[in-house]
Structures are given as C-alpha cells and as structure tokens.
Design a protein around this motif. Structure first.
Motif, short mmCIF file in Angstrom:
data_model
loop_
_atom_site.label_atom_id
_atom_site.label_comp_id
_atom_site.label_asym_id
_atom_site.label_seq_id
_atom_site.Cartn_x
_atom_site.Cartn_y
_atom_site.Cartn_z
N CYS A 177 -4.66 5.41 5.59
CA CYS A 177 -3.79 6.09 5.98
C CYS A 177 -3.94 7.39 6.95
O CYS A 177 -5.06 7.89 6.76
CB CYS A 177 -3.08 6.88 4.59
SG CYS A 177 -1.37 7.89 4.86
N ASN A 178 -3.14 7.60 7.89
CA ASN A 178 -3.34 8.51 8.86
C ASN A 178 -2.01 9.40 9.06
O ASN A 178 -0.79 8.78 8.70
CB ASN A 178 -3.68 8.06 10.17
CG ASN A 178 -3.61 8.80 11.29
OD1 ASN A 178 -2.59 9.03 11.85
ND2 ASN A 178 -4.43 9.42 11.58
N ALA A 179 -1.96 10.76 9.02
CA ALA A 179 -1.05 11.48 9.36
C ALA A 179 -1.32 12.29 10.95
O ALA A 179 -2.16 13.16 11.00
CB ALA A 179 -0.96 12.71 8.40
N ASP A 180 -0.35 12.45 11.54
CA ASP A 180 -0.21 13.13 12.85
C ASP A 180 0.74 13.75 13.38
O ASP A 180 1.87 13.38 13.40
CB ASP A 180 -0.73 11.74 13.98
CG ASP A 180 -1.05 12.29 15.25
OD1 ASP A 180 -1.30 11.28 16.09
OD2 ASP A 180 -1.17 13.40 15.67
N LEU A 181 0.36 15.22 13.59
CA LEU A 181 1.29 15.93 13.87
C LEU A 181 0.97 16.49 15.24
O LEU A 181 -0.13 16.91 15.58
CB LEU A 181 1.44 17.30 13.09
CG LEU A 181 2.53 18.28 13.32
CD1 LEU A 181 4.00 17.75 12.97
CD2 LEU A 181 2.30 19.32 12.12
N MET A 182 1.90 16.61 16.09
CA MET A 182 1.67 16.88 17.58
C MET A 182 1.59 18.63 17.66
O MET A 182 0.73 19.25 18.45
CB MET A 182 2.79 16.50 18.74
CG MET A 182 2.71 15.01 18.90
SD MET A 182 3.72 14.62 20.14
CE MET A 182 3.47 15.29 21.46
N ILE A 227 6.93 19.68 5.28
CA ILE A 227 6.48 19.68 6.54
C ILE A 227 5.96 17.82 6.85
O ILE A 227 5.92 17.73 7.93
CB ILE A 227 5.23 20.33 7.18
CG1 ILE A 227 4.96 20.40 8.41
CG2 ILE A 227 3.86 19.93 6.30
CD1 ILE A 227 4.10 21.42 8.88
N PHE A 228 5.96 17.20 5.69
CA PHE A 228 5.56 15.77 5.99
C PHE A 228 6.47 15.18 6.80
O PHE A 228 6.12 14.25 7.40
CB PHE A 228 5.64 15.36 4.42
CG PHE A 228 5.72 13.75 4.51
CD1 PHE A 228 6.80 12.87 4.42
CD2 PHE A 228 4.50 13.04 4.55
CE1 PHE A 228 6.72 11.56 4.37
CE2 PHE A 228 4.34 11.73 4.42
CZ PHE A 228 5.51 10.90 4.29
N ARG A 266 2.62 1.99 12.45
CA ARG A 266 2.92 3.74 12.67
C ARG A 266 4.58 3.87 12.43
O ARG A 266 5.36 3.18 12.89
CB ARG A 266 2.56 4.16 14.06
CG ARG A 266 2.56 5.68 14.18
CD ARG A 266 1.70 5.94 15.26
NE ARG A 266 1.84 5.23 16.52
CZ ARG A 266 0.82 4.95 17.39
NH1 ARG A 266 -0.30 5.56 17.15
NH2 ARG A 266 1.29 4.19 18.44
N ILE A 267 5.12 4.80 11.82
CA ILE A 267 6.37 5.38 11.94
C ILE A 267 6.42 6.94 12.13
O ILE A 267 5.74 7.65 11.57
CB ILE A 267 6.92 5.17 10.35
CG1 ILE A 267 8.33 5.36 10.23
CG2 ILE A 267 6.07 5.90 9.18
CD1 ILE A 267 9.03 4.67 9.03
N THR A 268 7.51 7.06 12.96
CA THR A 268 7.71 8.47 13.37
C THR A 268 8.31 9.25 12.52
O THR A 268 8.91 8.78 11.55
CB THR A 268 8.32 8.75 14.74
OG1 THR A 268 9.51 8.20 14.67
CG2 THR A 268 7.29 7.79 15.65
N SER A 269 8.67 10.66 12.73
CA SER A 269 9.22 11.52 12.17
C SER A 269 10.70 11.00 12.30
O SER A 269 11.49 11.25 11.01
CB SER A 269 9.27 12.80 12.43
OG SER A 269 9.55 13.03 13.85
N LEU A 305 0.80 -1.14 -0.11
CA LEU A 305 0.10 -0.06 -0.05
C LEU A 305 0.77 1.15 -0.10
O LEU A 305 1.86 1.22 0.47
CB LEU A 305 -0.82 0.02 1.15
CG LEU A 305 -1.68 -1.28 1.45
CD1 LEU A 305 -2.76 -1.12 2.58
CD2 LEU A 305 -2.48 -1.39 0.23
N SER A 306 0.48 2.30 -0.61
CA SER A 306 0.98 3.50 -0.63
C SER A 306 0.24 4.67 -0.21
O SER A 306 -0.99 4.59 -0.52
CB SER A 306 1.52 4.03 -2.07
OG SER A 306 2.57 3.06 -2.48
N CYS A 307 0.64 5.61 0.59
CA CYS A 307 0.02 6.81 0.70
C CYS A 307 0.61 8.04 0.35
O CYS A 307 1.85 8.36 0.87
CB CYS A 307 -0.54 6.63 2.39
SG CYS A 307 -1.10 8.18 2.78
N ALA A 308 0.13 8.56 -0.63
CA ALA A 308 0.70 9.94 -1.09
C ALA A 308 0.29 11.05 -0.49
O ALA A 308 -0.99 11.26 -0.21
CB ALA A 308 0.67 9.95 -2.74
N THR A 309 1.18 12.08 -0.38
CA THR A 309 0.69 13.38 0.52
C THR A 309 1.49 14.35 -0.37
O THR A 309 1.99 15.19 0.36
CB THR A 309 1.23 13.37 1.97
OG1 THR A 309 2.70 13.05 2.12
CG2 THR A 309 0.69 11.93 2.77
#
Length: 119
Positions: free
Chosen positions: A97-102, A30-31, A52-55, A20-24
């Motif tokens: 796909c999920n994108a999470d920024l603190m 900032i990705f 999940r994979i962190t920055s 699976l791919s998730c394009a942003t």
C-alpha cells in the motif's frame, strides 16, 4: 507515527478472488487528500504499480490488472481496498500500500502482504 497496515493476502487458486485492505488509522481527516495506491513486487522483479486512486476518486490501473482489479477507498474509515478477481499465477507477489501527498510532499509505504496464486 504514520502507519499503513495491509491485510487480506493469502493463497488462492487461479481464477479466485482476494480483497486487500490498507488501513491508515493514524492519518485522520487528511487521508482524503492522499492519492492511495497498490504496488506489487514479485521475486527478482522491480516494484510496479497495480492501481491508484486520487483524492477525487479518479482511478488508473496497470494493463495487467485492467478488468480484473478494482481499487476503492473509504474516506470515513480511512481504508483503501483492492478487489482482485480472476487471479492468475503471474499475480503472485508482495502487495504494498502506498500513500502519496503532493503538498506538503509525503510518501508512505506499508509493510506488504503476500499474495500467492497457485493450484
């Protein structure tokens, strides 16, 4: 407008593989600051974390996928991947796909891609 676009789902036989791919494309540089994740939701069940994979590149996996799934990211192409091997019928679900920024707090979801594992 922020967009997460998943691709790569489909029908596969038990024991097969999918990536699976998730394009942003709308994130820009900032990705790399986002924690990216894959979740799934099977019919009649709650959405659950797959990986999940962190920055910083640290990964964690749900027990169901350990040893079979691999999450990775390309901070140049702004894409996150989920390599799924040795697929089982119980992996059948819609994968999101999920994108999470603190800071600042931001959470984004893709529209989902169907994965069906069946003979």
């Amino acid at each position: 407008q922020v967009q997460l676009v998943e691709s790569g789902g489909g029908l596969v036989q038990p024991g097969g593989s999918l990536r699976l791919s998730c394009a942003t494309a709308t994130f820009g540089s900032i990705f790399s600051r986002y924690t990216m994740g894959w979740y799934r939701q099977a019919p009649g069940k709650q959405r659950e974390l797959v990986a999940r994979i962190t920055s910083g590149g640290r990964t964690n996996y749900a027990d169901s996928g350990k040893g079979r799934f691999t999450i990775s990211r390309d901070n140049v192409k702004n894409v996150v991947y989920l390599q799924m091997d040795s697929l089982k019928p119980e992996d059948t679900a819609v994968y999101y796909c999920n994108a999470d920024l603190m800071l600042p707090p931001r959470v984004y979801w893709g529209q989902g891609t169907q994965v069906t594992v069946s003979s």
